[in-house]
Motif scaffolding. Structure first.
Motif, PDB file in Angstrom:
ATOM      1  N   LEU A  14       4.282 -18.450 -22.051  1.00 14.66           N
ATOM      2  CA  LEU A  14       5.523 -18.747 -21.330  1.00 14.66           C
ATOM      3  C   LEU A  14       5.601 -17.898 -20.064  1.00 14.66           C
ATOM      4  CD1 LEU A  14       8.120 -19.064 -24.208  1.00 14.66           C
ATOM      5  CD2 LEU A  14       6.986 -20.863 -22.920  1.00 14.66           C
ATOM      6  N   LYS A  15       5.199 -16.630 -20.199  1.00 12.04           N
ATOM      7  CA  LYS A  15       5.269 -15.737 -19.042  1.00 12.04           C
ATOM      8  C   LYS A  15       4.323 -16.213 -17.941  1.00 12.04           C
ATOM      9  CE  LYS A  15       6.197 -11.609 -21.153  1.00 12.04           C
ATOM     10  NZ  LYS A  15       5.533 -10.456 -21.781  1.00 12.04           N
ATOM     11  N   LYS A  16       3.102 -16.590 -18.393  1.00 13.87           N
ATOM     12  CA  LYS A  16       2.072 -16.985 -17.435  1.00 13.87           C
ATOM     13  C   LYS A  16       2.497 -18.244 -16.653  1.00 13.87           C
ATOM     14  CE  LYS A  16      -1.693 -18.175 -19.223  1.00 13.87           C
ATOM     15  NZ  LYS A  16      -2.536 -18.061 -20.410  1.00 13.87           N
ATOM     16  N   ASN A  17       3.203 -19.134 -17.344  1.00 16.11           N
ATOM     17  CA  ASN A  17       3.628 -20.380 -16.696  1.00 16.11           C
ATOM     18  C   ASN A  17       5.048 -20.284 -16.155  1.00 16.11           C
ATOM     19  OD1 ASN A  17       1.371 -22.257 -17.106  1.00 16.11           O
ATOM     20  ND2 ASN A  17       1.725 -21.756 -19.240  1.00 16.11           N
ATOM     21  N   SER A  18       5.467 -19.070 -15.849  1.00 22.74           N
ATOM     22  CA  SER A  18       6.888 -18.896 -15.531  1.00 22.74           C
ATOM     23  C   SER A  18       7.313 -19.719 -14.322  1.00 22.74           C
ATOM     24  CB  SER A  18       7.201 -17.425 -15.303  1.00 22.74           C
ATOM     25  OG  SER A  18       6.518 -16.975 -14.166  1.00 22.74           O
ATOM     26  N   GLN A  19       6.374 -19.969 -13.411  1.00 24.44           N
ATOM     27  CA  GLN A  19       6.772 -20.710 -12.204  1.00 24.44           C
ATOM     28  C   GLN A  19       7.339 -22.087 -12.559  1.00 24.44           C
ATOM     29  OE1 GLN A  19       3.760 -21.943  -9.397  1.00 24.44           O
ATOM     30  NE2 GLN A  19       5.021 -21.212  -7.733  1.00 24.44           N
ATOM     31  N   THR A  20       6.731 -22.723 -13.558  1.00 26.44           N
ATOM     32  CA  THR A  20       7.242 -24.031 -13.962  1.00 26.44           C
ATOM     33  C   THR A  20       8.271 -23.928 -15.079  1.00 26.44           C
ATOM     34  OG1 THR A  20       5.240 -24.201 -15.281  1.00 26.44           O
ATOM     35  CG2 THR A  20       5.314 -25.473 -13.254  1.00 26.44           C
ATOM     36  N   TYR A  21       8.118 -22.908 -15.948  1.00 27.47           N
ATOM     37  CA  TYR A  21       9.035 -22.832 -17.092  1.00 27.47           C
ATOM     38  C   TYR A  21      10.412 -22.323 -16.718  1.00 27.47           C
ATOM     39  CZ  TYR A  21       6.387 -24.415 -21.044  1.00 27.47           C
ATOM     40  OH  TYR A  21       5.746 -25.219 -21.938  1.00 27.47           O
ATOM     41  N   ARG A  22      10.479 -21.563 -15.624  1.00 26.34           N
ATOM     42  CA  ARG A  22      11.778 -21.009 -15.238  1.00 26.34           C
ATOM     43  C   ARG A  22      12.780 -22.132 -14.998  1.00 26.34           C
ATOM     44  NH1 ARG A  22      10.786 -17.547 -10.454  1.00 26.34           N
ATOM     45  NH2 ARG A  22       9.113 -16.669 -11.710  1.00 26.34           N
ATOM     46  N   ALA A  23      12.336 -23.150 -14.241  1.00 25.39           N
ATOM     47  CA  ALA A  23      13.239 -24.258 -13.935  1.00 25.39           C
ATOM     48  C   ALA A  23      13.629 -25.006 -15.210  1.00 25.39           C
ATOM     49  CB  ALA A  23      12.585 -25.216 -12.952  1.00 25.39           C
ATOM     50  N   LYS A 100      -7.076 -27.446 -33.252  1.00 22.91           N
ATOM     51  CA  LYS A 100      -5.832 -28.083 -32.826  1.00 22.91           C
ATOM     52  C   LYS A 100      -4.641 -27.577 -33.629  1.00 22.91           C
ATOM     53  CE  LYS A 100      -7.670 -32.099 -30.572  1.00 22.91           C
ATOM     54  NZ  LYS A 100      -8.016 -33.508 -30.635  1.00 22.91           N
ATOM     55  N   ARG A 101      -4.888 -27.236 -34.927  1.00 23.06           N
ATOM     56  CA  ARG A 101      -3.744 -26.762 -35.713  1.00 23.06           C
ATOM     57  C   ARG A 101      -3.303 -25.379 -35.233  1.00 23.06           C
ATOM     58  NH1 ARG A 101      -5.669 -23.726 -40.266  1.00 23.06           N
ATOM     59  NH2 ARG A 101      -7.945 -23.609 -40.112  1.00 23.06           N
ATOM     60  N   HIS A 102      -4.257 -24.595 -34.699  1.00 23.57           N
ATOM     61  CA  HIS A 102      -3.852 -23.314 -34.127  1.00 23.57           C
ATOM     62  C   HIS A 102      -3.023 -23.528 -32.871  1.00 23.57           C
ATOM     63  CE1 HIS A 102      -7.688 -21.878 -36.245  1.00 23.57           C
ATOM     64  NE2 HIS A 102      -6.635 -21.564 -36.986  1.00 23.57           N
ATOM     65  N   LEU A 103      -3.517 -24.485 -32.059  1.00 19.85           N
ATOM     66  CA  LEU A 103      -2.759 -24.808 -30.848  1.00 19.85           C
ATOM     67  C   LEU A 103      -1.353 -25.256 -31.216  1.00 19.85           C
ATOM     68  CD1 LEU A 103      -5.211 -26.770 -28.530  1.00 19.85           C
ATOM     69  CD2 LEU A 103      -4.183 -24.541 -28.155  1.00 19.85           C
ATOM     70  N   ALA A 104      -1.278 -26.058 -32.291  1.00 16.55           N
ATOM     71  CA  ALA A 104       0.026 -26.546 -32.726  1.00 16.55           C
ATOM     72  C   ALA A 104       0.929 -25.383 -33.085  1.00 16.55           C
ATOM     73  CB  ALA A 104      -0.138 -27.487 -33.921  1.00 16.55           C
ATOM     74  N   LYS A 105       0.329 -24.348 -33.717  1.00 16.50           N
ATOM     75  CA  LYS A 105       1.143 -23.179 -34.088  1.00 16.50           C
ATOM     76  C   LYS A 105       1.691 -22.495 -32.840  1.00 16.50           C
ATOM     77  CE  LYS A 105      -0.568 -21.552 -38.520  1.00 16.50           C
ATOM     78  NZ  LYS A 105      -1.429 -20.547 -39.154  1.00 16.50           N
ATOM     79  N   VAL A 106       0.786 -22.309 -31.868  1.00 17.53           N
ATOM     80  CA  VAL A 106       1.214 -21.670 -30.614  1.00 17.53           C
ATOM     81  C   VAL A 106       2.351 -22.488 -30.002  1.00 17.53           C
ATOM     82  CG1 VAL A 106       0.526 -21.019 -28.295  1.00 17.53           C
ATOM     83  CG2 VAL A 106      -1.060 -20.721 -30.183  1.00 17.53           C
ATOM     84  N   MET A 107       2.117 -23.802 -29.990  1.00 18.98           N
ATOM     85  CA  MET A 107       3.112 -24.708 -29.414  1.00 18.98           C
ATOM     86  C   MET A 107       4.441 -24.580 -30.127  1.00 18.98           C
ATOM     87  SD  MET A 107       2.559 -26.894 -27.105  1.00 18.98           S
ATOM     88  CE  MET A 107       1.406 -28.189 -27.055  1.00 18.98           C
ATOM     89  N   PHE A 108       4.377 -24.482 -31.455  1.00 21.35           N
ATOM     90  CA  PHE A 108       5.593 -24.363 -32.247  1.00 21.35           C
ATOM     91  C   PHE A 108       6.374 -23.123 -31.839  1.00 21.35           C
ATOM     92  CE2 PHE A 108       7.573 -22.257 -35.896  1.00 21.35           C
ATOM     93  CZ  PHE A 108       8.542 -23.188 -36.213  1.00 21.35           C
ATOM     94  N   TRP A 109       5.666 -22.008 -31.737  1.00 19.40           N
ATOM     95  CA  TRP A 109       6.360 -20.762 -31.382  1.00 19.40           C
ATOM     96  C   TRP A 109       6.918 -20.827 -29.965  1.00 19.40           C
ATOM     97  CZ3 TRP A 109       8.216 -17.720 -34.814  1.00 19.40           C
ATOM     98  CH2 TRP A 109       7.596 -17.616 -36.062  1.00 19.40           C
ATOM     99  N   GLU A 110       6.130 -21.396 -29.065  1.00 23.52           N
ATOM    100  CA  GLU A 110       6.632 -21.521 -27.688  1.00 23.52           C
ATOM    101  C   GLU A 110       7.944 -22.277 -27.671  1.00 23.52           C
ATOM    102  OE1 GLU A 110       3.904 -23.373 -25.057  1.00 23.52           O
ATOM    103  OE2 GLU A 110       2.392 -21.799 -25.277  1.00 23.52           O
ATOM    104  N   ASN A 111       7.951 -23.428 -28.374  1.00 20.28           N
ATOM    105  CA  ASN A 111       9.151 -24.252 -28.407  1.00 20.28           C
ATOM    106  C   ASN A 111      10.316 -23.531 -29.054  1.00 20.28           C
ATOM    107  OD1 ASN A 111       9.684 -27.309 -27.823  1.00 20.28           O
ATOM    108  ND2 ASN A 111       7.485 -26.985 -27.843  1.00 20.28           N
ATOM    109  N   LEU A 112       9.996 -22.798 -30.129  1.00 25.30           N
ATOM    110  CA  LEU A 112      11.059 -22.091 -30.849  1.00 25.30           C
ATOM    111  C   LEU A 112      11.683 -21.037 -29.941  1.00 25.30           C
ATOM    112  CD1 LEU A 112      12.337 -22.021 -33.674  1.00 25.30           C
ATOM    113  CD2 LEU A 112      10.931 -20.018 -34.122  1.00 25.30           C
ATOM    114  N   PHE A 113      10.823 -20.285 -29.245  1.00 18.55           N
ATOM    115  CA  PHE A 113      11.353 -19.250 -28.353  1.00 18.55           C
ATOM    116  C   PHE A 113      12.216 -19.874 -27.256  1.00 18.55           C
ATOM    117  CE2 PHE A 113       7.509 -16.527 -29.575  1.00 18.55           C
ATOM    118  CZ  PHE A 113       8.244 -15.835 -30.513  1.00 18.55           C
ATOM    119  N   THR A 114      11.693 -20.946 -26.668  1.00 16.58           N
ATOM    120  CA  THR A 114      12.454 -21.610 -25.609  1.00 16.58           C
ATOM    121  C   THR A 114      13.798 -22.078 -26.147  1.00 16.58           C
ATOM    122  OG1 THR A 114      10.331 -22.451 -24.871  1.00 16.58           O
ATOM    123  CG2 THR A 114      12.272 -23.340 -23.795  1.00 16.58           C
TER     124      THR A 114
END
Lengths: 656, 255
Positions: A14-23, A100-114
């Motif tokens: 999330l931090k790394k993509n802050s330029q797009t995620y901030r908006a 892919k299931r690891h990616l899914a986990k990362v994705m899950f946490w990203e979404n949860l934090f957001t």
């Protein structure tokens, strides 16, 4: 594996993509906050105590639903954009050995934090703002008694449920995107070869026809009833036209420009035309969206604002006198009885009735065809454009209103209306009258002003009686009967007017008598128009947010696409200043095309909307025009500001 | 007459926070005659690209000077540098650098359009070049519709159409298969035979063996040079190969 590996990775992403995620985060917070505020006000118990509060709550609830729907659309759109940009990143993780299931986990946490962050900040700021907005609403509906406001728990739970659901949907979408993709595709991500767009003549034709039709409908609509029935059709046509012309029309025009060699092969046009050609291919739908959203913002804000600012006008149009009394179904034509009933009450309050309107009339539903007015059910349906009313008065009553001596022959009439009556004769119920003159328009029963209807002054009661008999034959049991109208202006406090009104009401207990007091209706007018304006502000802000969002992400996407292109141009001999100029002209074009088109849409819709506003008794066209201009200027300034901000981001990306 | 003169060129890169200094070029001097075909060879990191960027006026040297036709390109004003590049230099890149928003023809026209030429003049210049490079049939196509070799020939056409003093080619065969490579190198020789000066940076022995002279760069200096004189391409290939082996195994400096 370290503890909290996925959580840490998610946070870092999330931090790394802050330029797009901030908006994106800002949009989440904004929509949640707005939804929360409107919801908490709409379920507020205190509103029940105001008269008319129930209707206001329905209005607000409607606003809540609309905001919910658009929030869903905006957030899902933004999410899909973000995921598209990050495909390469996921491909890299995939190749480095994450399944892919690891990616899914990362994705899950990203979404949860957001989601957690967005919901917390959104609801907390909503709590702070809701109190303030509630006060604003009370101010708008001109309600002076302070009401308690507490934050309802249900607002928190519905916000969490709705936006939690949206976040869950986004997560599902993202997981689907990862699941479907192969690593090599993930790596390649967005670099799918761009083909030159083809000119789709059929779409251009369709767009031109639908847009033309929509505009024609808007321009040729004469009566408010017509406006009502045709408005949505016209809106739909214009929307279709906008999409078609933005997608196909723009490409067609640019290709024509390219075919003109002397125009095309000039430094300024060369890169712009070819650049725009590809830009339009990717962005046409987005731009059409922006255009339609902008139009929606402009129309919503200008109409609700005009209705709110003109509320006193509307009140006066709808209720032309402080108090008016209409007695329906009068058999005799004696008018003394009503006066004898009402005037003693005024005397007791020591007030003089002024600008007295005191007449009896016969109102017939007609279908106008030139100078002849057809009577009978078979001539019109409810929404046919030529439906109107003829309201007949005797010369004696009219003279009292205008206060000057006049004379009429038996076959002569005077016509009074705000709209011009261009014919020399008037035929109704097999009688033809000569129009002697156009009389002074006087305001009678409010509704007659809204529709294209006329007051017709005839010589005496005898003719009135004949007309009554003739129409009774045609309409049978649906026939009209005589009406007594008594209206007067009072110079006294609103409270006293209310008292008088209540006293008259109490003394006339006849259901066939309609008694209106402007003072009594004022509250409900403010309630309605204040409430509408309030929701207009919310919707306007939401649409504006959506517009800004789309613009912002468009700019970023284009920035990345254009980066390489401009490096090459510099290598073959274009200098930095030229590059900047080219970028600016293209971006300006792409940016302001939707705004200008939105302005044109509003311009064409102006007549139709002002007719519609006539139904709400807003007849002050100049006021509405100023509201449109004002809204456009404010919106344009905002738009320009967004442009300036996003253009900076764009330059930063391109000049790397 | 020297068309290009490079004197004591030195370039030092400072890392962003000023800590480390990296010397890309320490002391490079050479000159190119009109009509020459010079290949510059060196391993990755030897300073080839830095040298080319400085020659192209895309980068400035720390010290030293570059004279093109006797004019010091370090003294050209920032505003005129693009026009200078456009008028005097033609570029051919490893990954072609064609713009995918333009057809092949418009890609070739790009520098002329920027220079403000008329459409008639552009067409007049394009015809012979397109015929020679055998790209006439693909002029109307888009870069993503043609093969790598065709793209590179289009890029060559774009470099030649301004009639530059000097064509700078950066690893032009790097992204081509062997057949396209052979065709392109033959083309370069042909163009050179017609009098076009070419400076090519490469680490392909095959590409370098077509040059009339090969400069070897190592650790930011010109380490050695080979003249072709009357050698065949085959023999030149052998000589270059030998030299590279010598350089790699740490042989004595002979330049």
């Amino acid at each position: 594996m370290p503890r909290f590996f996925y959580q840490t990775l998610a946070l870092n992403n999330l931090k790394k993509n802050s330029q797009t995620y901030r908006a994106y985060l800002l949009t989440c917070i904004g929509t949640i906050c707005m939804y929360f505020v409107l919801h908490s006000i709409s379920v507020n118990q205190a509103l029940n105590e105001i008269s008319g509060g129930a209707q206001l709550k329905i209005l607000l609830f409607f606003g809540v639903i609309v905001i919910g729907i658009f929030s869903t659309i905006f957030l899902l759109y933004t999410n899909s954009f973000l995921i598209k940009r990050r495909k390469k990143e996921f491909g890299l993780f995939n190749i480095l050995g994450m399944e892919k299931r690891h990616l899914a986990k990362v994705m899950f946490w990203e979404n949860l934090f957001t989601a957690l962050f967005g919901l917390t900040v959104g609801i907390v700021s909503g709590m702070i703002l809701s109190k303030l907005m509630f006060l604003v609403l009370l101010k708008l509906i001109a309600f002076k008694v302070p009401l308690a406001f507490e934050i309802p728990f249900s607002s928190i739970s519905t916000s969490v449920a709705l936006f939690g659901g949206i976040f869950a949907l986004s997560l599902l979408y993202n997981l689907g995107q990862i699941q479907l993709a192969k690593p090599i595709e993930l790596l390649r991500g967005e670099q799918v070869g761009e083909r030159e767009p083809r000119t789709k003549w059929l779409l251009i034709l369709l767009g031109t026809v639908t847009l033309g039709l929509g505009y024609t409908i808007a321009l040729t609509t004469e009566s408010p009833l017509q406006a009502f029935s045709r408005f949505f059709g016209a809106v739909l046509l214009v929307m279709v036209g906008t999409y078609c012309l933005f997608t196909a029309g723009s490409v067609g025009v640019l290709k024509l420009l390219r075919r003109n060699k002397n125009y095309y092969y000039q430094p300024r046009h060369f890169t712009a035309v070819s650049g725009l050609l590809f830009r339009m291919k990717q962005n046409a739908v987005g731009l059409a969206n922006i255009c339609i959203l902008s139009t929606a913002v402009l129309v919503t804000l200008s109409t609700t604002f005009a209705l709110y600012v003109g509320v006193e006008d509307q009140l006066r149009n709808r209720f032309p006198r402080s108090i008016d009394i209409v007695v329906y179904d009068v058999e005799n034509t004696d008018m003394g009885e009503l006066r004898a009933h009402v005037f003693p009450i005024l005397e007791r309050h020591a007030v003089q009735p002024q600008e007295l309107l005191d007449f009896r009339n016969l109102t017939i539903t007609v279908a106008q065809e030139g100078d002849s007015f057809l009577v009978g059910r078979e001539y019109f349906s409810d929404f046919s454009p030529n439906v109107g009313f003829l309201s007949f008065l005797t010369l004696a009553d009219y003279q009292k209103i205008v206060n000057k001596p006049l004379a009429l022959q038996e076959d002569e009439v005077i016509i009074c209306s705000d709209t011009n009556y261009p014919y020399e004769t008037l035929t109704v119920l097999e009688q033809t009258f000569t129009v002697k003159e156009q009389g002074t328009p006087f305001t009678g029963q409010g509704y007659l002003d809204s529709f294209n209807s006329y007051f017709v002054i005839v010589k005496d009661l005898e003719i009135l009686g004949e007309l009554h008999k003739a129409q009774a034959k045609v309409y049978g049991e649906n026939a009209s009967s005589f009406t007594h109208y008594l209206g007067f202006e009072l110079e006294s406090t609103p409270q006293q007017q209310l008292d008088i009104y209540k006293e008259i009401r109490a003394s006339i207990a006849n259901p066939a008598v309609d008694i209106n007091s402007r003072a009594a209706e004022r509250d409900s007018f403010y309630m309605l128009y204040g409430g509408l304006f309030f929701i207009g502000i919310f919707l306007g802000t939401l649409f504006l947010m959506g517009t800004v969002l789309i613009i912002y992400y468009k700019q970023i996407t284009e920035g990345y696409d254009d980066q390489k292109r401009f490096v090459i141009m510099q290598q073959v001999g274009m200098d930095q200043a030229e590059v900047k100029r080219t970028i600016r002209s293209q971006v300006l074009m792409v940016f302001f095309l939707p705004l200008v088109t939105a302005g044109i849409h509003v311009l064409f819709a102006f007549k139709m909307i002002s007719k519609l506003l006539g139904v709400f008794n807003l007849t002050n066209i100049a006021l509405f025009a100023w509201c449109c201009v004002g809204t456009f200027i404010v919106f344009g300034l905002f738009y320009g500001l967004v442009y300036a901000c996003t253009a900076r981001v764009y330059y930063k990306i391109v000049s790397v | 007459m020297h068309i290009l003169e490079v004197n004591n060129l030195k370039k030092v890169y400072t890392t962003r926070f000023g800590g480390n200094k990296v010397q890309a070029l320490s002391n490079v001097s050479f000159s190119v005659e009109k009509g020459e075909y010079v290949a510059i060879m060196g391993e990755s990191g030897s300073g080839k690209t830095t040298l080319l960027n400085i020659l192209a006026a895309l980068d400035k040297p720390t010290s030293g000077e570059v004279l093109l036709n006797g004019k010091n390109i370090g003294e050209i004003k920032e505003k005129e540098i693009s026009a200078f590049r456009r008028d005097n230099l033609g570029f051919v890149f490893q990954d072609f650098n064609l713009l995918d928003t333009f057809s092949i023809q418009d890609n070739i026209f790009l520098p002329l359009v920027l220079a403000g030429e008329t459409h008639l003049e552009m067409n007049k210049r394009l015809l012979p070049i397109a015929r020679q490079l055998e790209i006439t049939p693909i002029l109307g196509k888009y870069p993503y519709e043609v093969s790598g070799g065709e793209k590179q020939r289009a890029a060559v056409a774009r470099a030649l159409i301004t009639r530059p003093q000097l064509v700078l080619a950066d690893e032009p065969t790097g992204a081509l298969d062997s057949r396209a490579t052979a065709a392109l190198l033959k083309l370069f020789t042909e163009i050179n035979d017609q009098g076009q000066t070419i400076l090519m940076v490469t680490h392909s022995i095959q590409a370098a063996s077509h040059g009339k002279r090969v400069l070897f760069i190592k650790d930011g200096e010109v380490f050695h040079q080979l003249y072709r004189t009357s050698l065949s391409t085959q023999e030149m290939y052998q000589r270059i190969s030998d030299t590279l082996t010598t350089i790699a195994t740490g042989g004595e400096r002979r330049a």
